[in-house]
Design an enzyme around this catalytic site. Sequence first.
Site, PDB file in Angstrom:
ATOM      1  N   ASP A 134      61.705 -30.683  99.092  1.00  0.00           N
ATOM      2  CA  ASP A 134      60.863 -31.538  98.261  1.00  0.00           C
ATOM      3  C   ASP A 134      60.738 -32.935  98.866  1.00  0.00           C
ATOM      4  O   ASP A 134      59.663 -33.532  98.856  1.00  0.00           O
ATOM      5  CB  ASP A 134      61.428 -31.629  96.838  1.00  0.00           C
ATOM      6  CG  ASP A 134      60.602 -32.599  96.009  1.00  0.00           C
ATOM      7  OD1 ASP A 134      59.406 -32.314  95.820  1.00  0.00           O
ATOM      8  OD2 ASP A 134      61.112 -33.666  95.627  1.00  0.00           O
TER       9      ASP A 134
ATOM     10  N   LYS B 229      64.256 -30.220  91.602  1.00  0.00           N
ATOM     11  CA  LYS B 229      65.373 -31.188  91.612  1.00  0.00           C
ATOM     12  C   LYS B 229      66.215 -31.051  90.346  1.00  0.00           C
ATOM     13  O   LYS B 229      67.439 -31.123  90.385  1.00  0.00           O
ATOM     14  CB  LYS B 229      64.827 -32.609  91.760  1.00  0.00           C
ATOM     15  CG  LYS B 229      64.296 -32.877  93.165  1.00  0.00           C
ATOM     16  CD  LYS B 229      63.604 -34.201  93.301  1.00  0.00           C
ATOM     17  CE  LYS B 229      62.237 -34.183  92.673  1.00  0.00           C
ATOM     18  NZ  LYS B 229      61.339 -35.258  93.035  1.00  0.00           N
TER      19      LYS B 229
ATOM     20  N   SER C 270      57.988 -29.780  92.239  1.00  0.00           N
ATOM     21  CA  SER C 270      58.770 -30.875  92.826  1.00  0.00           C
ATOM     22  C   SER C 270      59.796 -31.384  91.805  1.00  0.00           C
ATOM     23  O   SER C 270      60.993 -31.492  92.095  1.00  0.00           O
ATOM     24  CB  SER C 270      57.797 -31.994  93.235  1.00  0.00           C
ATOM     25  OG  SER C 270      58.459 -33.194  93.461  1.00  0.00           O
TER      26      SER C 270
ATOM     27  N   HIS D  55      63.962 -35.803  81.811  1.00  0.00           N
ATOM     28  CA  HIS D  55      63.192 -36.349  82.936  1.00  0.00           C
ATOM     29  C   HIS D  55      61.899 -36.926  82.392  1.00  0.00           C
ATOM     30  O   HIS D  55      61.195 -36.271  81.621  1.00  0.00           O
ATOM     31  CB  HIS D  55      62.867 -35.257  83.965  1.00  0.00           C
ATOM     32  CG  HIS D  55      61.991 -35.759  85.068  1.00  0.00           C
ATOM     33  ND1 HIS D  55      62.486 -36.439  86.160  1.00  0.00           N
ATOM     34  CD2 HIS D  55      60.646 -35.746  85.215  1.00  0.00           C
ATOM     35  CE1 HIS D  55      61.488 -36.803  86.941  1.00  0.00           C
ATOM     36  NE2 HIS D  55      60.352 -36.397  86.385  1.00  0.00           N
TER      37      HIS D  55
ATOM     38  N   ARG E 142      52.797 -35.136 101.131  1.00  0.00           N
ATOM     39  CA  ARG E 142      51.739 -35.167 100.108  1.00  0.00           C
ATOM     40  C   ARG E 142      51.239 -36.588  99.892  1.00  0.00           C
ATOM     41  O   ARG E 142      50.047 -36.830  99.670  1.00  0.00           O
ATOM     42  CB  ARG E 142      52.266 -34.588  98.786  1.00  0.00           C
ATOM     43  CG  ARG E 142      52.433 -33.074  98.823  1.00  0.00           C
ATOM     44  CD  ARG E 142      53.266 -32.579  97.660  1.00  0.00           C
ATOM     45  NE  ARG E 142      52.742 -32.987  96.378  1.00  0.00           N
ATOM     46  CZ  ARG E 142      53.487 -33.263  95.305  1.00  0.00           C
ATOM     47  NH1 ARG E 142      54.803 -33.155  95.349  1.00  0.00           N
ATOM     48  NH2 ARG E 142      52.932 -33.633  94.181  1.00  0.00           N
TER      49      ARG E 142
END
Length: 426
Positions: free
Chosen positions: A161, A187, A183, A82, A168
């Site tokens: 999320d 995932k 967050s 990621h 947010r």
Amino acid sequence: MDAIDVILAKRDGGELTDEQIDWVVGAYTKGVVAEEQMAALAMAVLLNGMTRREVAAWTEAMIRTGERMDWSALDRPTTDKHSTGGVGDKITLPLAPTVAACGAAVPQLSGRGLGHTGGTLDKLESIPGWRASLSTAEMLDVLRATGVVVCAAGSGLAPADRKLYALRDVTGTVESIPLIASSIMSKKIAEGTGALVLDVKVGSGAFMKTADDARDLATTMVGIGADHGLRTVALLTAMDRPLGRAVGNAVEVAEAVEVLAGGGPDDVVALTVRLAREMLAAAGLDGGKDPAEALRDGTAMDVWRRMITAQGGDPAAPLPAAAESHDVVAPESGVLTRLDAYGVGVAAWRLGAGRARKEDPVSAAAGVVCHAKPGNEVVAGRPLLTLYADDAGRFDRALAALDGAIEVRPEGRPILFPLVLDRISA
Ligand code: URA
């Protein structure tokens, strides 16, 4: 339980219990805790932080609001990467097939770009026919057939999320390290990968502008991974200048294909190989085929062609080309000492490669190609950058974004972050 008690506890600097966290996240997702109550709690978290135990519990509570994917039916270990997002960050495109060519399976649920950073799905969608939306059964079929799948996350994955991120975004609470870390990790853990490598970008074009903030985020995410039994490693990597030469969608796909063909810019190749080695090691596959070899011998390219085809794309089809182009030339001869990632990212966004709101379309052909990288010698009047757009009316605002982003000096060297600043593991 009562939302007000939870808000007051965090507002006053207290530590929330696992039960309070589990309840408030679940109740918010079901609509029992109101948006304004969660907004107040998110602000209290932003101001007062969370302990490692609270962050782990918050992440677990978000995972529990949705489904958890399972790839145990595969005969290879799974591993994923990621990135926290950057300018010209097309690394997933050469990386995922390279790692699959070395024996791992890569189940990557990816996102679309927002603002000046691009999204992997937007880039891949510039390939004619390629489809981002797959069912879980289709994902498993593609993974079995090719060793890699890159697609959009369904709405069933960590729905808390999705709702909280939208809140947010409009309440000034995005920039909280515990909330960002939980967050991202909720995932990735729900995605079911067996190992995870985080590419935490640092610099003007990144979410985290300083190495200290990036290290803090990386350490928090690696800690969440460890607390959930997910082997997680983070690299801090440079985003003070664009990665590679291409910034946009189709232009980045073209550059990724160059890397898969054994060429491409040095920094993209180096980061692809480094991240691939980390992903394989995290999956317990170090000592097997080396990623640099998979790029050299064409096996990574073979996987790329199969993975694009398996999702409806034509890897041999010409990529969309822009109707209009505009060269930015070197103002004088000398050394390019600055090419600011944020400026180039905003220029590509204004050319149409990115979106301002989630629902906006993006242009496949728009973007920027950099003909020189910081440290290169340049000649007055020769092109430094080429801007591409579907509509020439976009050039003025893109050029304004480049004001101050480029510096050429008669001599000297740029001050740059090293490509990899640090490595963080549990
Ligand atoms: N990316 C995410 O997925 N979540 C955040 O909070 C920030 C960036």
